[in-house]
Design a protein around this motif. Structure first.
Motif, PDB file in Angstrom:
ATOM      1  N   GLN A  60      -5.762  -1.250   1.218  1.00 43.61           N
ATOM      2  CA  GLN A  60      -5.437  -0.106   2.073  1.00 43.61           C
ATOM      3  C   GLN A  60      -5.106   1.143   1.269  1.00 43.61           C
ATOM      4  O   GLN A  60      -5.208   2.251   1.776  1.00 43.61           O
ATOM      5  N   ALA A  61      -4.710   0.983   0.028  1.00 46.47           N
ATOM      6  CA  ALA A  61      -4.368   2.140  -0.799  1.00 46.47           C
ATOM      7  C   ALA A  61      -5.600   2.838  -1.365  1.00 46.47           C
ATOM      8  O   ALA A  61      -5.509   3.965  -1.871  1.00 46.47           O
ATOM      9  N   ALA A  62      -6.764   2.172  -1.306  1.00 44.48           N
ATOM     10  CA  ALA A  62      -8.044   2.778  -1.688  1.00 44.48           C
ATOM     11  C   ALA A  62      -8.064   3.299  -3.120  1.00 44.48           C
ATOM     12  O   ALA A  62      -8.532   4.394  -3.387  1.00 44.48           O
ATOM     13  N   ALA A  63      -7.571   2.514  -4.055  1.00 46.19           N
ATOM     14  CA  ALA A  63      -7.602   2.903  -5.468  1.00 46.19           C
ATOM     15  C   ALA A  63      -8.953   2.513  -6.048  1.00 46.19           C
ATOM     16  O   ALA A  63      -9.161   1.372  -6.449  1.00 46.19           O
ATOM     17  N   GLY A  64      -9.863   3.461  -6.107  1.00 51.87           N
ATOM     18  CA  GLY A  64     -11.229   3.170  -6.531  1.00 51.87           C
ATOM     19  C   GLY A  64     -11.660   3.867  -7.798  1.00 51.87           C
ATOM     20  O   GLY A  64     -12.846   3.867  -8.130  1.00 51.87           O
ATOM     21  N   SER A  65     -10.723   4.464  -8.522  1.00 50.50           N
ATOM     22  CA  SER A  65     -11.066   5.132  -9.774  1.00 50.50           C
ATOM     23  C   SER A  65     -10.108   4.669 -10.869  1.00 50.50           C
ATOM     24  O   SER A  65      -8.980   4.251 -10.586  1.00 50.50           O
ATOM     25  N   PRO A  66     -10.529   4.742 -12.136  1.00 48.78           N
ATOM     26  CA  PRO A  66      -9.629   4.340 -13.227  1.00 48.78           C
ATOM     27  C   PRO A  66      -8.332   5.134 -13.224  1.00 48.78           C
ATOM     28  O   PRO A  66      -7.261   4.590 -13.518  1.00 48.78           O
ATOM     29  N   GLU A  67      -8.415   6.417 -12.877  1.00 49.91           N
ATOM     30  CA  GLU A  67      -7.218   7.258 -12.859  1.00 49.91           C
ATOM     31  C   GLU A  67      -6.227   6.777 -11.810  1.00 49.91           C
ATOM     32  O   GLU A  67      -5.012   6.722 -12.053  1.00 49.91           O
ATOM     33  N   ALA A  68      -6.736   6.405 -10.625  1.00 50.85           N
ATOM     34  CA  ALA A  68      -5.854   5.907  -9.563  1.00 50.85           C
ATOM     35  C   ALA A  68      -5.219   4.581  -9.975  1.00 50.85           C
ATOM     36  O   ALA A  68      -4.017   4.362  -9.768  1.00 50.85           O
ATOM     37  N   VAL A  69      -6.014   3.708 -10.569  1.00 53.47           N
ATOM     38  CA  VAL A  69      -5.487   2.407 -10.993  1.00 53.47           C
ATOM     39  C   VAL A  69      -4.399   2.590 -12.049  1.00 53.47           C
ATOM     40  O   VAL A  69      -3.330   1.966 -11.982  1.00 53.47           O
ATOM     41  N   ARG A  70      -4.663   3.447 -13.017  1.00 55.31           N
ATOM     42  CA  ARG A  70      -3.660   3.672 -14.065  1.00 55.31           C
ATOM     43  C   ARG A  70      -2.386   4.281 -13.501  1.00 55.31           C
ATOM     44  O   ARG A  70      -1.280   3.956 -13.946  1.00 55.31           O
ATOM     45  N   PHE A  71      -2.521   5.152 -12.504  1.00 52.52           N
ATOM     46  CA  PHE A  71      -1.332   5.742 -11.884  1.00 52.52           C
ATOM     47  C   PHE A  71      -0.446   4.661 -11.272  1.00 52.52           C
ATOM     48  O   PHE A  71       0.765   4.621 -11.523  1.00 52.52           O
ATOM     49  N   TYR A  72      -1.029   3.784 -10.465  1.00 53.90           N
ATOM     50  CA  TYR A  72      -0.236   2.736  -9.823  1.00 53.90           C
ATOM     51  C   TYR A  72       0.360   1.772 -10.843  1.00 53.90           C
ATOM     52  O   TYR A  72       1.495   1.312 -10.688  1.00 53.90           O
ATOM     53  N   ALA A  73      -0.400   1.473 -11.890  1.00 52.06           N
ATOM     54  CA  ALA A  73       0.099   0.559 -12.914  1.00 52.06           C
ATOM     55  C   ALA A  73       1.262   1.170 -13.686  1.00 52.06           C
ATOM     56  O   ALA A  73       2.269   0.502 -13.955  1.00 52.06           O
ATOM     57  N   GLN A  74       1.137   2.442 -14.043  1.00 54.30           N
ATOM     58  CA  GLN A  74       2.167   3.085 -14.853  1.00 54.30           C
ATOM     59  C   GLN A  74       3.387   3.486 -14.030  1.00 54.30           C
ATOM     60  O   GLN A  74       4.529   3.336 -14.468  1.00 54.30           O
ATOM     61  N   ALA A  75       3.162   3.995 -12.815  1.00 53.79           N
ATOM     62  CA  ALA A  75       4.274   4.490 -12.007  1.00 53.79           C
ATOM     63  C   ALA A  75       5.062   3.369 -11.334  1.00 53.79           C
ATOM     64  O   ALA A  75       6.286   3.479 -11.165  1.00 53.79           O
ATOM     65  N   TYR A  76       4.388   2.271 -10.968  1.00 56.86           N
ATOM     66  CA  TYR A  76       5.051   1.234 -10.174  1.00 56.86           C
ATOM     67  C   TYR A  76       4.945  -0.163 -10.784  1.00 56.86           C
ATOM     68  O   TYR A  76       5.459  -1.120 -10.201  1.00 56.86           O
ATOM     69  N   GLY A  77       4.275  -0.286 -11.913  1.00 52.13           N
ATOM     70  CA  GLY A  77       4.150  -1.595 -12.531  1.00 52.13           C
ATOM     71  C   GLY A  77       3.208  -2.533 -11.804  1.00 52.13           C
ATOM     72  O   GLY A  77       3.328  -3.764 -11.926  1.00 52.13           O
ATOM     73  N   ALA A  79       0.819  -1.207   0.000  1.00 54.57           N
ATOM     74  CA  ALA A  79       0.000   0.000   0.000  1.00 54.57           C
ATOM     75  C   ALA A  79       0.854   1.260   0.000  1.00 54.57           C
ATOM     76  O   ALA A  79       0.471   2.282  -0.566  1.00 54.57           O
ATOM     77  N   ASP A  80       2.016   1.204   0.651  1.00 51.44           N
ATOM     78  CA  ASP A  80       2.883   2.356   0.844  1.00 51.44           C
ATOM     79  C   ASP A  80       3.600   2.722  -0.458  1.00 51.44           C
ATOM     80  O   ASP A  80       4.236   1.869  -1.094  1.00 51.44           O
ATOM     81  N   LEU A  81       3.522   3.993  -0.848  1.00 51.87           N
ATOM     82  CA  LEU A  81       4.140   4.430  -2.103  1.00 51.87           C
ATOM     83  C   LEU A  81       5.651   4.216  -2.100  1.00 51.87           C
ATOM     84  O   LEU A  81       6.236   3.805  -3.108  1.00 51.87           O
ATOM     85  N   GLY A  82       6.289   4.499  -0.974  1.00 55.80           N
ATOM     86  CA  GLY A  82       7.731   4.313  -0.896  1.00 55.80           C
ATOM     87  C   GLY A  82       8.128   2.866  -1.053  1.00 55.80           C
ATOM     88  O   GLY A  82       9.134   2.553  -1.709  1.00 55.80           O
ATOM     89  N   LEU A  83       7.335   1.956  -0.482  1.00 58.39           N
ATOM     90  CA  LEU A  83       7.632   0.531  -0.613  1.00 58.39           C
ATOM     91  C   LEU A  83       7.387   0.044  -2.033  1.00 58.39           C
ATOM     92  O   LEU A  83       8.113  -0.816  -2.535  1.00 58.39           O
ATOM     93  N   LEU A  84       6.364   0.580  -2.673  1.00 60.40           N
ATOM     94  CA  LEU A  84       6.138   0.233  -4.072  1.00 60.40           C
ATOM     95  C   LEU A  84       7.339   0.624  -4.926  1.00 60.40           C
ATOM     96  O   LEU A  84       7.803  -0.151  -5.775  1.00 60.40           O
ATOM     97  N   ALA A  85       7.854   1.824  -4.680  1.00 62.98           N
ATOM     98  CA  ALA A  85       9.023   2.286  -5.431  1.00 62.98           C
ATOM     99  C   ALA A  85      10.235   1.407  -5.137  1.00 62.98           C
ATOM    100  O   ALA A  85      10.994   1.031  -6.044  1.00 62.98           O
ATOM    101  N   TYR A  86      10.424   1.060  -3.857  1.00 65.06           N
ATOM    102  CA  TYR A  86      11.550   0.205  -3.471  1.00 65.06           C
ATOM    103  C   TYR A  86      11.433  -1.168  -4.133  1.00 65.06           C
ATOM    104  O   TYR A  86      12.414  -1.689  -4.693  1.00 65.06           O
TER     105      TYR A  86
END
Length: 330
Positions: free
Chosen positions: A120-137, A98-105
């Motif tokens: 726990q990260a509460a990604a409930g919109s297409p924009e949020a999902v795409r952000f996590y997919a693109q930024a952290y794989g 859930a933690d952004l820093g851990l995702l990056a690590y």
């Protein structure tokens, strides 16, 4: 369309084996520390047990997912990174973060490790999902428990990541990932310490008025003789306000969305998830077995709802809900 993946909880090696033997496709677990959100005494896995569990599951064609789903504290993030390392070296199929820093690590240190995004990260919109997919794989999103089936379908249509939806077990009133109620009474919060209403802060006492449950010394509920007494959490306490005694935040009920399996599959959900790593191997065996039958029935064209009554007695307070999936409020 293929079968829905059944993801079941494991709070111990014995519970993991019970889940797999009852029909789980994947099992999720955590390490024995505050880096996972079920940090209760006697639960969870050592790094050695984690590696053994991965080997055992893989030999049976099943997957092991490791939850490192609390939020790292400033100055102590090495502990959380160590849990990511342990999951990666154990041979686990994915780590749930859930933690952004851990995702990056995790993406930088272990580029081949499959990443799932925790509820726990509460990604409930297409924009949020795409952000996590693109930024952290991130490959899979565990959906927050505030979406209707129609909203889930709309999200799936607009994204490419896999989705995983809770279908049975405890419900929580919190905005996913940001609960603070427990810490007020018990000095420990689920999102930093991995435990809601820690056992050492819980007590039950027989008094003249009946059985009283307390958390950190605060009375949360009172039960008449023969009345079912749930585990005391502040969000499910019964309080008097303006002369009315009621559950102010949330009723003590459990999620059972088995009747909505067909709708979730049609919506494009990849996997369905059972809550309850703290519940034990008898619990997971029954729930996994019932959902295995329901999913197999769905795959064969039968109605999975017929299996829903198999689990009614496991519901908190003996009451069930379809939660937000069948949303009638806004």
């Amino acid at each position: 369309m293929g079968s829905i993946e059944l993801v079941c909880p494991a709070g111990s090696p014995a519970m993991l084996k019970a889940a797999v033997e009852a029909g789980a496709d994947s099992v999720y677990c955590g390490l024995r520390d505050e880096t996972n959100a079920r940090n209760f005494p006697g639960l969870n896995f050592s790094p050695e047990e984690l590696a053994q569990a991965a080997t055992w599951a893989h030999a049976r064609g099943r997957k092991l997912l490791v939850a490192v789903n609390t939020f790292a504290r400033a100055g102590q993030s090495a502990r959380w990174r160590a849990s990511v390392d342990a999951a990666a070296t154990s041979g686990a199929d994915a780590v749930i973060l859930a933690d952004l820093g851990l995702l990056a690590y995790a993406r930088e240190r272990w580029p081949d490790l499959r990443l799932h995004l925790s509820v726990q990260a509460a990604a409930g919109s297409p924009e949020a999902v795409r952000f996590y997919a693109q930024a952290y794989g991130v490959r899979r999103i565990v959906l927050p428990r505030v979406l209707s089936v129609q909203e889930v379908a709309a999200l799936v249509r607009e994204t490419e990541a896999e989705t995983e939806a809770f279908v049975f077990g405890g419900l929580c009133v919190m905005a996913e990932g940001r609960c603070a109620l427990s810490s007020y009474a018990a000095r420990r919060s689920p999102n930093l310490c991995g435990v809601c209403s820690p056992p050492e802060a819980v007590s039950y006492t027989e008094e003249d008025e009946g059985l009283v449950s307390r958390l950190g010394g605060f009375a949360l509920d009172q039960f008449a003789p023969g009345e079912k007494a749930g585990y005391p959490t502040l969000c499910k306490g019964r309080f008097e306000a303006r002369g009315l005694l009621s559950y102010l935040f949330e009723d003590p009920v459990s999620l059972n969305a088995m009747s909505l399996l067909a709708g979730l599959k049609a919506a494009g959900v990849t996997a369905v998830k059972i809550e309850g790593r703290q519940r034990g191997k008898a619990y997971v065996a029954r729930v996994a077995g019932a959902f295995r039958q329901a999913i197999d029935a769905l795959d064969s064209g039968a109605d999975p709802e017929a299996f829903a009554p198999l689990l009614t007695d496991l519901a908190e307070g003996g009451r069930e809900t379809a939660g937000a999936y069948r949303k009638l409020w806004r």
